[in-house]
Design an enzyme around this catalytic site. Structure first.
Site, short mmCIF file in Angstrom:
data_model
loop_
_atom_site.label_atom_id
_atom_site.label_comp_id
_atom_site.label_asym_id
_atom_site.label_seq_id
_atom_site.Cartn_x
_atom_site.Cartn_y
_atom_site.Cartn_z
CB SER A 78 -3.30 1.93 -5.99
OG SER A 78 -2.52 0.78 -5.83
CB ALA B 13 -0.41 -5.16 -11.20
CB CYS B 14 0.28 -1.95 -7.17
SG CYS B 14 -0.16 -0.84 -5.87
N PRO B 15 -3.07 -2.73 -6.83
CG PRO B 15 -5.20 -2.19 -5.98
CD PRO B 15 -4.43 -2.37 -7.27
#
Lengths: 375, 75
Positions: A78, B13-15
Site C-alpha cells: 500500500s 496482497a494488500c492493497p
C-alpha cells in the site's frame, strides 16, 4: 513510474542520529495507534490507504516541504501505491522497503565497550520492537545473549569478527519475541543454555543456566557469571560480564522494570521481582553498566544508539527501584498492567519448541512493541 | 446469508483486496451484499476499518483455514 525505497537500516540511522523525518503512515488507525516508528524528530500523519484511493491531493497539501517524507504500511504494497500517487502529484516521497515487518526485523549492532585484552561487547538494537541482544567476543570466541529470530545477523557478525560462537544464552523464556538461541546453537555446535525453572515444558535438550554458572570465552578468559534473579519469570537469570557489565534480561530496564504476569503468575512472582531488584541487585557494585533485554521508549537510548546505564544511576533515577512501600510495589506490578505482547502465549509455546509455524506466521506473531515492562 | 455477488481476492496482497472490493461495491445497489474471499491476513483489520469509513455494514467475518470470508452490505 518508480519511487524511491528507504530501507529499515536507513530509517534506523535517521532515528538514532535524531534526523528530521515525516512519516505518512497509511495503515489503519488501530494499527498505527498500537505501534509505529518512534523517534525524537519524527512528525506523523496517519491516513489509511483505503481513504486515499480516490486521490491524494488533499493529503499532499498536508505534507511538509522541508523534511524527507516516508510512506509506511504493514508490508510495503500500500505504501508503494500511495508513494506512486504522490509522485504523480509531484511530491517527492520514499516508501519503507518491506514495511513495518522489515522495521520489526531490523537489528543495528552498536559497540557498548571493550573487554579485557582486546575483547569487545556488542549490543544488537532491534529498534522497531525494542529488543536488545548481546554478543561478547574475545580471542576468536563469542557468546550470545537473548538472540532474536533473525539468526543470520548474529552468524554473519561472528564470522566477520572471525569468532566461533561457543555459548548461547537466553536470560529467560521469552514471551514477546521468538528466540533465535536454539537455532544458532544448532548451526554452530554452541551450547544453548536456558534457566531450568523456565524450561519445565520445553521439548528439546538444553544446558542448565543456574545461579553461579561461569563460562569463559577466549584466551583472555572473559568471564560470564550467572546470577539468579527471578521475577519477570521464575527462571529469570542475569549475567555479570567481565566484572563490568550487568545484563539484566527483563528484570530491570533503563526507565522501567519487568512485569511479572506474562506467564500467568503475577501475584506469586511480584515478591521475587522485588527481592531481585531491591536485594540482589542492591548488593552489586554501582559501577556495573546495566544492559537490559529491552527498551520501551526512544528516550532510553544513549546518543550513540546504545541502551546502557550505570546501576548506581538507575538506583537514583528509575522509579521502579525507588518504591519503599512493599504493598505499593506489589500493586504496581500486578494491577493496571499494560496490554500483553501480541500472541505472547503462542510465542512462549514456540520458544518451548511445542509449535513450529512457518516464517510468515512467525513474523505476524511478532507484530507490535515488546510490552515487557511496567512503569 | 443472502449474497448478491462474490469476489475472489485469494492470493492477492494488500492493497489489492480492498481496491477490488471497493470497485465491486460501486456496481452494487444499496442494501446488496458482497461476499469477499481473501488470504491476506491484514485484510481482516483493514476490511473492517474500510467498511466503517465507507459507511458500509460488515455483516460477518469467518476464518476457514487460511481463507478469510467477509460479508459486507452496501450502505
Amino acid at each position: 513510474m518508480t519511487v524511491k525505497a528507504m530501507t529499515a537500516k536507513e530509517v534506523a540511522r535517521k532515528v538514532m542520529d535524531n534526523k528530521p523525518l515525516f512519516i505518512l503512515d497509511v495503515r489503519n488507525g488501530d494499527a498505527f495507534a498500537d505501534w509505529k516508528i518512534e523517534g525524537g524528530n519524527i512528525q506523523y500523519l496517519n491516513t489509511p490507504y483505503f481513504d486515499l484511493l480516490d486521490g491524494v491531493e488533499e493529503v499532499a497539501s498536508e505534507l511538509p516541504k522541508d523534511r524527507d517524507i516516508l510512506v509506511v504500511c504493514a508490508k510495503e504494497g500500500s505504501s508503494v501505491m500511495v508513494a506512486e500517487m504522490l509522485d504523480e502529484e509531484g511530491v517527492d516521497v520514499a516508501y519503507l522497503e518491506g514495511g513495518m515487518k522489515a522495521w520489526s526485523e531490523h537489528l543495528e549492532p552498536v559497540k557498548v565497550g571493550d573487554l579485557k585484552n582486546g575483547g569487545e561487547l556488542y549490543q544488537f538494537v532491534r529498534i522497531g520492537k525494542g529488543c536488545l541482544s548481546y554478543m561478547a567476543i574475545s580471542g576468536g570466541e563469542a557468546a550470545i545473549v537473548d538472540a532474536t529470530r533473525m539468526t543470520n545477523i548474529f552468524l554473519d557478525f561472528a564470522q566477520e569478527k572471525d569468532a566461533k560462537i561457543k555459548h548461547v544464552f537466553d536470560t529467560h523464556l521469552h514471551a514477546d519475541h521468538i528466540s533465535g538461541g536454539r537455532s544458532i546453537a544448532e548451526a554452530t555446535g554452541a551450547t544453548y543454555y536456558l534457566p531450568p525453572a523456565d524450561a519445565e515444558e520445553v521439548i528439546f535438550d538444553y544446558a542448565e543456566l543456574v545461579n553461579g554458572l561461569e563460562v569463559a570465552i577466549g584466551d583472555a578468559r572473559i568471564e560470564i557469571e550467572a546470577l539468579y534473579s527471578p521475577g519477570h519469570t521464575i527462571g529469570s537469570t542475569s549475567f555479570i560480564v567481565d566484572d563490568q557489565y550487568l545484563m539484566t534480561g527483563d528484570i530491570l530496564f533503563i526507565d522501567s522494570i519487568g512485569r511479572p504476569d506474562l506467564a500467568g503468575l503475577a501475584e506469586d512472582w511480584g515478591g521475587d521481582l522485588r527481592e531481585s531488584l531491591y536485594s540482589r541487585y542492591a548488593e552489586l557494585a554501582d559501577e556495573l553498566v546495566v544492559l537490559p533485554a529491552h527498551f520501551m521508549i526512544m528516550d532510553e537510548l544513549n546518543e550513540d544508539g546504545s541502551v546502557a546505564k550505570k546501576l548506581g544511576d538507575l538506583f537514583k533515577e528509575n522509579h521502579g527501584l525507588n518504591i519503599e512501600d512493599e504493598q505499593e510495589f506489589r500493586d504496581m506490578v500486578t494491577k493496571n498492567l499494560p496490554p500483553q505482547p501480541n500472541a505472547y502465549q503462542d510465542i512462549r509455546k514456540l520458544n518451548m519448541g511445542k509449535i513450529t509455524p512457518d516464517e510468515e506466521v512467525q513474523r505476524e506473531m511478532e507484530i507490535g512493541p515488546n510490552r515487557c515492562a511496567v512503569r | 446469508m443472502n449474497v448478491d455477488k462474490v469476489l475472489d481476492a485469494k492470493g492477492l496482497a494488500c492493497p489489492m483486496p480492498i481496491v477490488k472490493t471497493r470497485k465491486e461495491m460501486k456496481d452494487l445497489e444499496s442494501g446488496q451484499v458482497l461476499q469477499i474471499l481473501a488470504t491476506d491476513k491484514g485484510s481482516k483489520a483493514d476490511m473492517t476499518a474500510w467498511a466503517k469509513s465507507g459507511g458500509h455494514e460488515l455483516l460477518g467475518v469467518q476464518e476457514e483455514g487460511s481463507v478469510l470470508k467477509f460479508w459486507i452490505k452496501k450502505g
